[in-house]
Design an enzyme around this catalytic site. Structure first.
Site, PDB file in Angstrom:
ATOM      1  N   ALA A  38       0.815  -1.205   0.000  1.00 53.88           N
ATOM      2  CA  ALA A  38       0.000   0.000   0.000  1.00 53.88           C
ATOM      3  C   ALA A  38       0.851   1.259   0.000  1.00 53.88           C
ATOM      4  O   ALA A  38       1.976   1.276   0.525  1.00 53.88           O
ATOM      5  CB  ALA A  38      -0.924   0.008   1.213  1.00 53.88           C
ATOM      6  N   LYS A 123      -5.892   1.372  10.826  1.00 52.17           N
ATOM      7  CA  LYS A 123      -7.286   1.639  11.155  1.00 52.17           C
ATOM      8  C   LYS A 123      -8.107   1.681   9.882  1.00 52.17           C
ATOM      9  O   LYS A 123      -7.539   1.876   8.806  1.00 52.17           O
ATOM     10  CB  LYS A 123      -7.429   2.937  11.963  1.00 52.17           C
ATOM     11  CG  LYS A 123      -6.584   4.127  11.522  1.00 52.17           C
ATOM     12  CD  LYS A 123      -6.680   4.651  10.128  1.00 52.17           C
ATOM     13  CE  LYS A 123      -8.002   5.041   9.565  1.00 52.17           C
ATOM     14  NZ  LYS A 123      -7.933   5.341   8.114  1.00 52.17           N
ATOM     15  N   ARG A 192     -11.746   2.354  -1.195  1.00 51.88           N
ATOM     16  CA  ARG A 192     -12.532   2.883  -0.073  1.00 51.88           C
ATOM     17  C   ARG A 192     -14.016   3.012  -0.405  1.00 51.88           C
ATOM     18  O   ARG A 192     -14.824   3.296   0.478  1.00 51.88           O
ATOM     19  CB  ARG A 192     -11.958   4.228   0.377  1.00 51.88           C
ATOM     20  CG  ARG A 192     -10.681   4.070   1.184  1.00 51.88           C
ATOM     21  CD  ARG A 192     -10.002   5.380   1.466  1.00 51.88           C
ATOM     22  NE  ARG A 192      -9.222   5.836   0.322  1.00 51.88           N
ATOM     23  CZ  ARG A 192      -8.355   6.853   0.374  1.00 51.88           C
ATOM     24  NH1 ARG A 192      -8.187   7.511   1.505  1.00 51.88           N
ATOM     25  NH2 ARG A 192      -7.675   7.199  -0.691  1.00 51.88           N
ATOM     26  N   ASP A 204     -13.312   4.796   6.701  1.00 50.96           N
ATOM     27  CA  ASP A 204     -12.031   5.353   6.313  1.00 50.96           C
ATOM     28  C   ASP A 204     -11.685   6.609   7.101  1.00 50.96           C
ATOM     29  O   ASP A 204     -10.513   6.847   7.415  1.00 50.96           O
ATOM     30  CB  ASP A 204     -12.030   5.673   4.814  1.00 50.96           C
ATOM     31  CG  ASP A 204     -10.664   6.117   4.338  1.00 50.96           C
ATOM     32  OD1 ASP A 204      -9.736   5.276   4.373  1.00 50.96           O
ATOM     33  OD2 ASP A 204     -10.508   7.289   3.962  1.00 50.96           O
TER      34      ASP A 204
END
Length: 401
Positions: A38, A123, A192, A204
């Protein structure tokens, strides 16, 4: 303008690693494996690890071996893997950093724990509260450290802000107003927006909820007053924006009314100008003042805490880039008391995480129960909005599979 803030963090991290020499690694340094390729990896883990004497960039895995090899060469990892499973089978790795899409956090955190690895997971922690509870139980059973990467909470500015609120110098908290938006919008092709991968603005942009609960030392809402949602045009199960009014219990036992606004496609001013000034922030009204923490998400780039007294209009500004209530008395891994002013939120987070893995008491920690409460809040807000909670993914009980 969350996307712009994140872009500047990548630049900030790149510059500070070039300006400051890489410390020698200690013989007891922990070896980290990175699960996924990522974009966030460089700012969130790689550059912080470069400056930490007790962390070695050991391995990175991607579904595409050429991508993993490219990252290995660029950032000087020791190994590159073409599968996450192979990385977890490597006995040299002490902990993993997970930056997969939201909907895959639980799967790879569970497999990592079963492989005997400590876990630092991006998260939102999981897709839902049930998954969060299962992970915490698994970590407890295995005697391993697992932490949700709410990096902003580790920064000295966050601690200075909460100390100010806790002091009650300006009276009890009456209300809070937290916001996180993207203007221009998150690109339509971005993961997302995908429901099955844990997409949605509340997922998100969960920082806005985190700011609120952190300020109030809150668990779950006493009452969800109202939730308004603007659904994604591509999938009505995904919240493009959420506007919630929630009542939490105040630290003094009363009620605090909290507004939480998240938006992955915030309209431009006059439909032309992106709202570049609208950084993730929270305003807290107390009995005597209005207290604003501006850019609470990435305070290492720029932030301020303003206190405007209600009766006089007098304004006081606070900034805290190092030291502070929690880090001020701590001699950090590089030998500086109170840390370094140029450290990012992610670097402060890594400092605490390494302390925890090594059996030391970190200056700050996001308690496992807090991560469960965070996901319970998200689940309850989706239910109140008439939207489904994000689905769970079944994970094989076999280690690493």
């Amino acid at each position: 303008m969350a996307l712009v803030v994140q872009a500047f963090t990548f630049l900030h991290q790149y510059i500070y690693t070039r300006l400051h020499p890489t410390p020698s690694k200690s013989p007891e340094a922990l070896k980290v494996g990175v699960i996924s390729s990522a974009q966030i990896n460089a700012a969130a883990l790689i550059h912080p690890a470069e400056s930490h004497p007790s962390v070695i960039l050991y391995a990175i895995a991607s579904r595409d071996i050429s991508t993993a090899q490219k990252a290995k060469e660029q950032y000087n990892f020791t190994k590159a893997y073409s599968s996450y499973e192979d990385l977890l089978d490597d006995p040299e790795i002490d902990f993993v950093y997970i930056s997969t899409p939201n909907g895959l956090h639980y799967e790879w955190a569970a497999k990592s724990l079963k492989a005997g690895k400590h876990v630092l997971c991006e998260k939102p922690f999981t897709s839902n509260a049930a998954e969060a509870k299962e992970l915490m139980e698994l970590a407890k059973d295995r005697g391993l450290v697992i932490e949700e990467a709410f990096h902003w909470q580790f920064h000295p500015a966050a601690h200075a802000w909460r100390q100010l609120l806790d002091s009650r110098k300006y009276g009890n908290i009456l209300r809070t107003n937290a916001i996180m938006t993207a203007s221009p919008a998150v690109p339509e092709s971005d993961i997302r927006w995908k429901f099955d991968l844990g997409g949605g603005s509340l997922m998100d942009m969960t920082y806005a909820l985190s700011f609120t609960r952190y300020a109030l030392h809150a668990s779950t809402p006493k009452q969800i007053v109202s939730v308004s949602v603007r659904p994604s045009r591509g999938d009505p199960r995904v919240d493009e924006a959420m506007y919630a009014h929630v009542d939490f219990e105040a630290p003094n036992g009363g009620d605090v009314h909290s507004r939480i606004y998240t938006d992955m496609a915030r309209h431009k001013l006059g439909y032309v100008i992106p709202r570049f000034w609208e950084l993730p922030s929270i305003e807290v009204e107390t009995e005597k003042a209005i207290i604003l923490f501006y850019n609470a998400m990435m305070p290492h780039l720029y932030h301020y805490i303003t206190i405007v007294e209600k009766t006089t209009g007098e304004t006081k500004t606070i900034k805290q880039y190092s030291g502070g209530p929690l880090w001020g008395k701590v001699t950090t891994s590089t030998g500086e008391k109170g840390g370094n002013h140029y450290w990012s939120t992610y670097r402060w987070q890594l400092e605490a995480f390494v302390d925890a893995v090594k059996g030391n008491t970190p200056a700050f920690w996001v308690a496992n129960q807090d991560s469960i409460w965070q996901m319970e809040c998200i689940d309850s807000m989706y239910k109140a909005a008439g939207l489904p909670i994000r689905p769970s993914k079944e994970v094989s009980s076999k280690k690493g599979k």
